[in-house]
Write a protein that holds these residues in place. Structure first.
Motif, mmCIF file in Angstrom:
data_model
loop_
_atom_site.group_PDB
_atom_site.id
_atom_site.type_symbol
_atom_site.label_atom_id
_atom_site.label_comp_id
_atom_site.label_asym_id
_atom_site.label_seq_id
_atom_site.Cartn_x
_atom_site.Cartn_y
_atom_site.Cartn_z
ATOM 1 N N ASP A 191 -5.642 3.351 13.876
ATOM 2 C CA ASP A 191 -5.858 4.789 13.788
ATOM 3 C C ASP A 191 -5.156 5.305 12.534
ATOM 4 O O ASP A 191 -4.707 4.520 11.701
ATOM 5 C CB ASP A 191 -5.333 5.498 15.050
ATOM 6 C CG ASP A 191 -3.883 5.153 15.358
ATOM 7 O OD1 ASP A 191 -3.071 5.063 14.399
ATOM 8 O OD2 ASP A 191 -3.552 4.946 16.541
ATOM 9 N N ARG A 192 -5.082 6.626 12.396
ATOM 10 C CA ARG A 192 -4.516 7.220 11.184
ATOM 11 C C ARG A 192 -3.153 7.866 11.439
ATOM 12 O O ARG A 192 -2.702 8.703 10.665
ATOM 13 C CB ARG A 192 -5.504 8.244 10.611
ATOM 14 C CG ARG A 192 -6.818 7.600 10.175
ATOM 15 C CD ARG A 192 -7.736 8.600 9.501
ATOM 16 N NE ARG A 192 -8.901 7.915 8.957
ATOM 17 C CZ ARG A 192 -10.163 8.255 9.213
ATOM 18 N NH1 ARG A 192 -10.418 9.289 10.003
ATOM 19 N NH2 ARG A 192 -11.167 7.574 8.692
ATOM 20 N N LYS A 193 -2.501 7.452 12.517
ATOM 21 C CA LYS A 193 -1.259 8.110 12.898
ATOM 22 C C LYS A 193 -0.086 7.782 11.986
ATOM 23 O O LYS A 193 0.929 8.488 12.015
ATOM 24 C CB LYS A 193 -0.915 7.755 14.341
ATOM 25 C CG LYS A 193 -1.902 8.343 15.341
ATOM 26 C CD LYS A 193 -1.542 8.006 16.776
ATOM 27 C CE LYS A 193 -2.556 8.624 17.736
ATOM 28 N NZ LYS A 193 -2.246 8.311 19.161
ATOM 29 N N THR A 194 -0.196 6.734 11.158
ATOM 30 C CA THR A 194 0.900 6.427 10.244
ATOM 31 C C THR A 194 0.852 7.289 8.985
ATOM 32 O O THR A 194 1.823 7.314 8.220
ATOM 33 C CB THR A 194 0.892 4.942 9.827
ATOM 34 O OG1 THR A 194 -0.311 4.661 9.107
ATOM 35 C CG2 THR A 194 1.003 4.038 11.039
ATOM 36 N N TYR A 195 -0.266 7.992 8.748
ATOM 37 C CA TYR A 195 -0.304 8.865 7.571
ATOM 38 C C TYR A 195 -0.685 10.301 7.888
ATOM 39 O O TYR A 195 -0.291 11.216 7.168
ATOM 40 C CB TYR A 195 -1.168 8.287 6.446
ATOM 41 C CG TYR A 195 -2.525 7.737 6.795
ATOM 42 C CD1 TYR A 195 -3.681 8.453 6.521
ATOM 43 C CD2 TYR A 195 -2.673 6.455 7.328
ATOM 44 C CE1 TYR A 195 -4.940 7.933 6.786
ATOM 45 C CE2 TYR A 195 -3.925 5.918 7.591
ATOM 46 C CZ TYR A 195 -5.057 6.666 7.330
ATOM 47 O OH TYR A 195 -6.302 6.144 7.597
ATOM 48 N N GLN A 196 -1.427 10.541 8.962
ATOM 49 C CA GLN A 196 -1.628 11.921 9.396
ATOM 50 C C GLN A 196 -0.494 12.336 10.329
ATOM 51 O O GLN A 196 0.163 11.507 10.940
ATOM 52 C CB GLN A 196 -2.988 12.057 10.082
ATOM 53 C CG GLN A 196 -4.150 11.817 9.129
ATOM 54 C CD GLN A 196 -5.503 11.930 9.806
ATOM 55 O OE1 GLN A 196 -5.605 12.150 11.012
ATOM 56 N NE2 GLN A 196 -6.559 11.765 9.036
#
Length: 327
Positions: free
Chosen positions: A219-224
Motif C-alpha cells: 500500500d502507500r502508507k509509508t509515503y502518504q
C-alpha cells in the motif's frame, strides 16, 4: 401570547428572507473556485464512464476538446489532467516522455483554449507497472531515486504547456527538486501546487479505477500520511512552503476540514481542497437511490470546504456545480 419577553438576541432577524440571507452570507462559492479533474486515455473515439464514478469519463485525445469546450462554456477556468497510458514499465516512463498522454493532451488543449489553465498531475503511479508513486528498490519505494524522475516529469509537462505543476507523489523533497528543475529549464514562472497534505485514505478507491493506478503489492502508507495525524500535516505543509510551493493541497477534503482550516490559519499561500473520488461516488450512489437531494448536498459540501478556508476546490462535481451556480 407574551409580548414583553426580554434578555435574548434576535438572530432570526438576519434569516427572514432569501434576500436577507444572501445579503449577510459570510462564505461564497463561485465557478472561479472550481478545478475539474479529467482522465485522458490513449486510443480513438473512446469515452468510457468510470463504473465507480457515474458521470466521470476516461476520454481519448480525439474527443478531448469536446469536453474542454463544455468546461469553457460553463465558465470553468482550470482543469487537472491525469493520464492513463496503454504501456507501463518499472520506471513510469510514460510520465516524462515528450509523447506522454498528458503532454499530448496539454498541447492539444492549449492550442485551442490558450486561456484554460492546465494543472498537470505530477506522479508516476498511473505509469508504473507496479502502481506505486516512485521507483521500487528491494520491494520498497526508493524516495531519492524517485525524485529525478519526478523532476523530469515536471519539466516535460511544463515544456508541453502546463500552467501549474501539481506533484502528488508525497516523496520527501519533491518540491525542492521540482522547483530547481523547473528553474534550471527556464520555467521560473510556473507555480507548484503541492499535494502537501495527502492522507493514506480509503476515499481514493474509485480514483484508482479511473486512473488504473492500484498498487500491485503493498500500500502507500509509508509515503502518504496517517489519517490520525494533525501536527504532521503542519510539518509537511511548512516544509513544502519553505521548499517553494505556491499552493498547498489538502487531500481528501471532507473528512479533513479541520486540517484545511489549520493550514489556512498557518500559511499565507492559496489552499486547495481536493474533493476526492470516494466523496463523489458516495453522493452519486445516494442520489441514484433517491436518498438525498444531490444539488443541495453537493453545494453544502463544497461550501463547507470554502468555509473551512479553501481558496480553491478540485472536484468531480465542478461541471454540475457550475451549472447550478450559473442558474
Amino acid at each position: 401570547m407574551m409580548t414583553d419577553i426580554k434578555g435574548f438576541a434576535r438572530h432570526r432577524r438576519l434569516r427572514s428572507s432569501a434576500s436577507m440571507r444572501s445579503l449577510v452570507r459570510e462564505t461564497q462559492l463561485s465557478v472561479d473556485d472550481l478545478i475539474y479533474p479529467m482522465f485522458v486515455i490513449e486510443g480513438e473515439k473512446l469515452k468510457r464512464e468510470v463504473p465507480s464514478m457515474p458521470g466521470v469519463f476516461q476520454v481519448s485525445l480525439d474527443l478531448l476538446l469536446n469536453e474542454v469546450t463544455e468546461l469553457d462554456e460553463l465558465g470553468i477556468k482550470a482543469m487537472m489532467l491525469f493520464g492513463v497510458p496503454k504501456e507501463k514499465d518499472e520506471q513510469g516512463t510514460g510520465a516524462f516522455i515528450e509523447t506522454g498522454i498528458v503532454q499530448e493532451a496539454t498541447r492539444l488543449i492549449k492550442a485551442e483554449f490558450p486561456a484554460m489553465l492546465i494543472l498537470a498531475d505530477t506522479c508516476l503511479c498511473e505509469y508504473t507497472s507496479h502502481g506505486h508513486c516512485g521507483v521500487i528498490h528491494r520491494h520498497e519505494v526508493d524516495n531519492d531515486a524517485s525524485l529525478d524522475l519526478l523532476a523530469k516529469t515536471a519539466v516535460s509537462q511544463a515544456k508541453a504547456g502546463a500552467d501549474i505543476i501539481a506533484p502528488s507523489n508525497m516523496m520527501d523533497g519533491f518540491v525542492t527538486v521540482i522547483r530547481q528543475a523547473l528553474d534550471e529549464a527556464g520555467f521560473t514562472n510556473i507555480p507548484i501546487m503541492s499535494y502537501a497534505v495527502k492522507y493514506s485514505s480509503s476515499f481514493y478507491g474509485p480514483f484508482r479505477d479511473a486512473a488504473d493506478s492500484t498498487p500491485q503489492f503493498g500500500d502507500r502508507k509509508t509515503y502518504q500520511m496517517d489519517p490520525a495525524n494533525r501536527l504532521e500535516a503542519m510539518r509537511e505543509a511548512k516544509a513544502d512552503v519553505e521548499e517553494g510551493a505556491d499552493f498547498l493541497i489538502v487531500k481528501p477534503a471532507l473528512s479533513y476540514l479541520d486540517i484545511v482550516r489549520e493550514v489556512r490559519n498557518q500559511f499565507d499561500v492559496p489552499v486547495v481542497a481536493y474533493n476526492v473520488s470516494g466523496e463523489y461516488s458516495m453522493v452519486k450512489a445516494a442520489a441514484q437511490n433517491g436518498w438525498i437531494n444531490e444539488k443541495e448536498l453537493v453545494m453544502e459540501k463544497l461550501l463547507s470546504m470554502k468555509r473551512a478556508g479553501a481558496n480553491l476546490i478540485i472536484t468531480y462535481f465542478a461541471k454540475d456545480a457550475a451549472k447550478w451556480l450559473n442558474q
